[in-house]
Design an enzyme around this catalytic site. Structure first.
Site, PDB file in Angstrom:
ATOM      1  N   GLY A  52     -47.494   5.879  22.359  1.00  0.00           N
ATOM      2  CA  GLY A  52     -48.063   7.085  22.971  1.00  0.00           C
ATOM      3  C   GLY A  52     -48.643   8.011  21.931  1.00  0.00           C
ATOM      4  N   ASN A  53     -49.000   9.199  22.343  1.00  0.00           N
ATOM      5  CA  ASN A  53     -49.500  10.198  21.392  1.00  0.00           C
ATOM      6  C   ASN A  53     -48.991  11.569  21.795  1.00  0.00           C
ATOM      7  OD1 ASN A  53     -51.574  11.556  23.142  1.00  0.00           O
ATOM      8  ND2 ASN A  53     -52.297   9.443  23.248  1.00  0.00           N
TER       9      ASN A  53
END
Ligand code: CTP
Length: 404
Positions: free
Chosen positions: A208-209
């Site tokens: 993810g980020n």
């Protein structure tokens, strides 16, 4: 300083009780609020409540205090009229210019921004008569907030719920802050993507980020307050759906692409504020990846995700569609930004510097908006709402240019 004058119109629906909370928010934030309920609204909440909460007299019809010509004066003097809840009947009357009580007279005499927050059963909202009335009101410049989805009166659920008072208040606050009389995005459909995609490795892990989605939400909220029909494609923000916006929830880059392309088919503008993962695991393990006894670690092979912004820009769904991208850069911010603008082929690129303690999750942002025509618009450090307004200010002339 005189307080901004707000007329709160209340029509006859059970959600009238929620308008008390909206009234409180408006008065507590320094607005002079005149409540104009319809006769039916008084079946749900009495005049005494409206009068006590607003500190102003309350009447429903034009025959009281006739010497003050209330049917004209209240609308003329208003800085904003908000009707919450707006029933199907009220939308129909407003669309057809009927004026048989104080509220409908006020709507005809008002020259300020007008906001309708509809609340009704799903069938009534979806009926072609209501939809045509909503389209008429929007075409004339009124802001009609999309109803929320959820529990309705009785046991049924669906679209038609009055948005939360806090959200209606937010739409009003933004309109008053901009001080415009005509919602300049009225009649436009805009698509905004927000948040960060998650690419699953196995049922419990993902890549993810750190995108919070706040900038995308600010863009969606600002566009709704400026009268646009907004589709927000949201990825993993955990934030509540904003008022007046159609929200599509997605998880991965591939899902985001599908949702954005679908919504973009009839959109005047698309703003890609989401942080879309460039790569995803080549293989999704259907069972949890376990540690092995030899102390080794697995190698994760990645494959490229589609570049949604580049695809949107190269293959515009409509000839005049305006496409906006965002670039989060850590080094050589402007040089990289200019190269990215050219590479992606969009009309505008909002470039901001990110780092460990910059921008992600914060309510503020600082950016430069690069345009394909070579212009650069610096946006000083400030709330993400301010950057959102600047983006729409820059989208607007490009929309007009193309649709002229
Ligand atoms: N974007 C997209 N699809 C992707 C990746 C990014 O649509 N697969 C969009 C983002 O929504 C954003 C813009 O492209 O509007 C910039 O994304 P960014 O990741 O900064 O650009 P990249 O082209 O991936 O460049 P870099 O090599 O710097 O990561």
């Amino acid at each position: 300083m005189t307080k901004p004058k707000v007329v709160l119109g209340v029509s006859g629906g059970i959600a009238a009780y929620k308008a008390c909370e909206l009234l409180r928010r408006l008065t507590e934030s320094g607005h002079d609020v005149r409540v104009v309920p319809t006769d039916s609204a008084l079946h749900f909440v009495g005049a005494a409540t409206w009068s006590a909460l607003s500190g102003n007299p309350v009447s429903t019809e034009v025959w009281e205090t006739v010497h003050e010509v209330p049917h004209v004066r209240i609308g003329q003097g208003a800085d904003l009229v908000v009707v919450a809840p707006a029933t199907a009947d009220m939308l129909a009357k407003a669309a057809h210019g009927l004026a048989d009580d104080l509220l409908t007279n006020t709507l005809l005499t008002a020259r300020c921004p007008v906001v309708f927050a509809p609340a009704m059963h799903t069938e009534m909202w979806e009926h072609p008569a209501t939809q045509e009335n909503v389209a008429t009101l929007r075409r004339r410049g009124a802001v009609v907030i999309e109803p929320a989805v959820g529990r309705l009166t009785g046991v049924d659920t669906g679209k038609g719920r009055l948005p939360e008072p806090g959200e209606i208040f937010e739409v009003c606050r933004r309109i008053l802050a901009r001080g415009v009389t005509t919602p300049d995005l009225a009649g436009r459909h805009v698509v905004v993507s927000a948040g960060g995609t998650r690419e699953p490795l196995d049922p419990v892990r993902y890549l993810g980020n750190r995108s919070s989605g706040k900038q995308g939400y600010a863009l969606a909220g600002a566009a709704a307050a400026r009268g646009a029909r907004v589709t927000l494609v949201e990825a993993n923000t955990g934030m509540p759906d904003p008022a007046g916006v159609d929200v599509v929830h997605v998880g991965t880059a591939v899902q985001l692409r599908e949702a954005v392309l679908k919504a973009a088919a009839d959109a005047d503008a698309v703003v890609m504020a989401a942080a879309v993962a460039d790569f995803r695991p080549a293989v999704y393990a259907t069972g949890k990846i376990k540690k092995t006894d030899d102390g080794g670690a697995p190698t994760v092979e990645l494959v490229r995700n589609p570049d949604v912004l580049a695809e949107l820009s190269a293959d515009r769904a409509l000839p005049g569609q305006v496409v906006v991208g965002f670039a989060a850069e850590t080094d050589d911010v402007l040089v990289n930004g200019r190269a990215k603008l050219a590479r992606k082929g969009c009309d505008l690129l909002v470039v901001n510097e990110v780092g460990e303690h910059k921008t992600f999750g914060s309510a503020e942002n600082e950016a430069v908006v690069l345009a394909a025509d070579g212009t650069e618009t610096p946006v000083p450090y400030g709330p993400k709402e301010a950057l959102a307004e600047t983006v729409w200010d820059l989208v607007l002339p490009r929309l007009r240019e193309r649709s002229a």
